[in-house]
Design a protein around this motif. Structure first.
Motif, PDB file in Angstrom:
ATOM      1  N   ALA A  64      27.108 -15.159  39.640  1.00 47.16           N
ATOM      2  CA  ALA A  64      25.799 -14.506  39.549  1.00 47.16           C
ATOM      3  C   ALA A  64      25.847 -13.101  40.141  1.00 47.16           C
ATOM      4  O   ALA A  64      25.245 -12.168  39.593  1.00 47.16           O
ATOM      5  CB  ALA A  64      24.739 -15.346  40.251  1.00 47.16           C
ATOM      6  N   LYS A  65      26.556 -12.947  41.251  1.00 53.05           N
ATOM      7  CA  LYS A  65      26.667 -11.626  41.881  1.00 53.05           C
ATOM      8  C   LYS A  65      27.416 -10.665  40.962  1.00 53.05           C
ATOM      9  O   LYS A  65      27.042  -9.481  40.847  1.00 53.05           O
ATOM     10  CB  LYS A  65      27.428 -11.762  43.203  1.00 53.05           C
ATOM     11  CG  LYS A  65      27.670 -10.438  43.939  1.00 53.05           C
ATOM     12  CD  LYS A  65      26.371  -9.809  44.414  1.00 53.05           C
ATOM     13  CE  LYS A  65      26.588  -8.743  45.486  1.00 53.05           C
ATOM     14  NZ  LYS A  65      27.474  -7.658  45.065  1.00 53.05           N
ATOM     15  N   LYS A  66      28.445 -11.140  40.270  1.00 52.11           N
ATOM     16  CA  LYS A  66      29.187 -10.295  39.333  1.00 52.11           C
ATOM     17  C   LYS A  66      28.277  -9.813  38.213  1.00 52.11           C
ATOM     18  O   LYS A  66      28.307  -8.628  37.830  1.00 52.11           O
ATOM     19  CB  LYS A  66      30.371 -11.075  38.758  1.00 52.11           C
ATOM     20  CG  LYS A  66      31.518 -11.293  39.751  1.00 52.11           C
ATOM     21  CD  LYS A  66      32.465 -12.380  39.311  1.00 52.11           C
ATOM     22  CE  LYS A  66      33.081 -12.107  37.946  1.00 52.11           C
ATOM     23  NZ  LYS A  66      34.025 -13.193  37.556  1.00 52.11           N
ATOM     24  N   LEU A  67      27.441 -10.722  37.689  1.00 49.02           N
ATOM     25  CA  LEU A  67      26.518 -10.327  36.619  1.00 49.02           C
ATOM     26  C   LEU A  67      25.483  -9.344  37.145  1.00 49.02           C
ATOM     27  O   LEU A  67      25.181  -8.334  36.491  1.00 49.02           O
ATOM     28  CB  LEU A  67      25.828 -11.565  36.042  1.00 49.02           C
ATOM     29  CG  LEU A  67      24.708 -11.293  35.030  1.00 49.02           C
ATOM     30  CD1 LEU A  67      25.217 -10.492  33.832  1.00 49.02           C
ATOM     31  CD2 LEU A  67      24.076 -12.598  34.554  1.00 49.02           C
ATOM     32  N   ALA A  68      24.934  -9.623  38.323  1.00 50.37           N
ATOM     33  CA  ALA A  68      23.913  -8.737  38.900  1.00 50.37           C
ATOM     34  C   ALA A  68      24.462  -7.326  39.093  1.00 50.37           C
ATOM     35  O   ALA A  68      23.775  -6.331  38.819  1.00 50.37           O
ATOM     36  CB  ALA A  68      23.420  -9.308  40.229  1.00 50.37           C
TER      37      ALA A  68
END
Length: 339
Positions: A64-68
């Protein structure tokens, strides 16, 4: 200028109908770059809706952090998520149904992380029955009850994350393959956080009775160039499903069915500028975005373009996304609001 609903592009067309038995999957970063690069008269996409299958690993706590980080780089937001429930089956055996619910849980957890990271503040989690129409037809009553039970279990999980689930109106999914079956299923599920996802292409096929001729609205020999007939059919199906609608896809359709790769045939997505398109995109979106009195429902804060199973040559052409954005802008100009 209207700034609502927000305009989103979809990323799942990069893998729906792609893969070993079709064309190569288009990388997520490529889809994101083309979305961010699209611009029409100074207007750009506000965000993306994301399919959580080929492009993502839901078992990776850092995903999720990578996408954000990626969407923030392009000043985009994330809206609705597509749960990868096809590893399960909503009317399958106990293990298949358990897997279905678990994939909804993982998707809702992923969505919650995106909210905490500040890149997602609207949108739903999209589901379907993950079951074919022919298998469903072997026991329509029993299978619909099973699907409804699975959806209720998934809804309870989603509610714990503050998420809503939207069942997509698409003719290839058992118990969801006609407008009347869809309503029957939603009524049976009977959960406040479960609604309907309308897609202008897929849902138009409801009017033609594909896979459910007993529920057709347009006659078998209908002239799809007869706008009065098409509008009357659209009014019937949208009046019935609009009260359930919590997510909306703008799309074009030529009245035919199509499938590629391992994806079953469903409503054909046409390019926004396709001369064979049956729909008047900006006008016909109003059947979903306005109530029977013509008033805006404001039932969702964003709308998304869906164009699955286009050839990669089309999808890798930047002009395709500019044309899509132009069509989306016209929808917002006709049915948007300031907020």
């Amino acid at each position: 200028m209207n700034n609502f609903p927000k305009l989103h592009n979809a990323t799942w067309p990069g893998w729906v109908g792609k893969g070993p038995d079709s064309e190569p999957i288009i990388p997520f970063d490529s889809l994101l770059q083309m979305t961010a690069a699209a611009e029409v008269d100074g207007v750009k996409f506000d965000g993306i809706d994301v399919g959580l299958l080929e492009h993502f690993d839901l078992n990776n706590p850092d995903e999720a952090k990578k996408l954000a980080d990626k969407v923030s780089k392009y000043n985009l937001k994330v809206g609705s998520l597509v749960a990868p429930i096809w590893a399960g089956n909503a009317m399958g055996d106990a293990d298949q149904r358990k897997t279905f619910v678990e994939m909804v849980r993982k998707s809702c957890e992923f969505g919650q992380k995106l909210k905490e990271l500040g890149v997602r503040n609207y949108g739903i989690v999209r589901i379907d029955s993950a079951a074919g129409v022919s298998d469903w037809a072997k026991d329509p009553v029993g299978n619909t009850k099973l699907i409804a039970q699975t959806f209720r279990e998934a809804a309870d999980v989603a509610d714990g994350f503050g998420e809503k689930l939207a069942a997509e109106g698409e003719i290839c999914w058992g118990a969801m393959h006609s407008w009347k079956h869809m309503i029957e299923l939603l009524e049976m599920v009977d959960r406040k956080n479960v609604g309907f996802q309308a897609d202008m292409s897929h849902t138009f096929l409801y009017t033609m009775g594909y896979n459910a001729p007993e529920h057709r609205i347009l006659p078998a020999d209908a002239d799809l160039k007869d706008r009065d007939a098409v509008k009357a059919a659209l009014k019937t199906v949208t009046d019935a499903l609009r009260p359930w609608t919590i997510d909306f896809h703008v799309a074009q359709n030529d009245g035919s069915v199509f499938g590629s790769g391992s994806h079953d045939k469903t409503g054909r997505h046409c390019q926004a500028t396709d001369p064979n398109g049956v729909l008047d995109i900006a006008h016909d979106a109003g059947y979903w975005l306005r109530d029977e009195k013509g008033e805006l429902t404001k039932a969702f804060q964003h709308i998304c373009w869906d164009g699955c199973m286009f050839p990669n040559q089309v999808m890798n052409n930047q002009q395709t996304w500019n044309d899509i954005l132009a069509a989306m802008i016209k929808v917002r100009e006709a049915h948007g609001w300031q907020g």
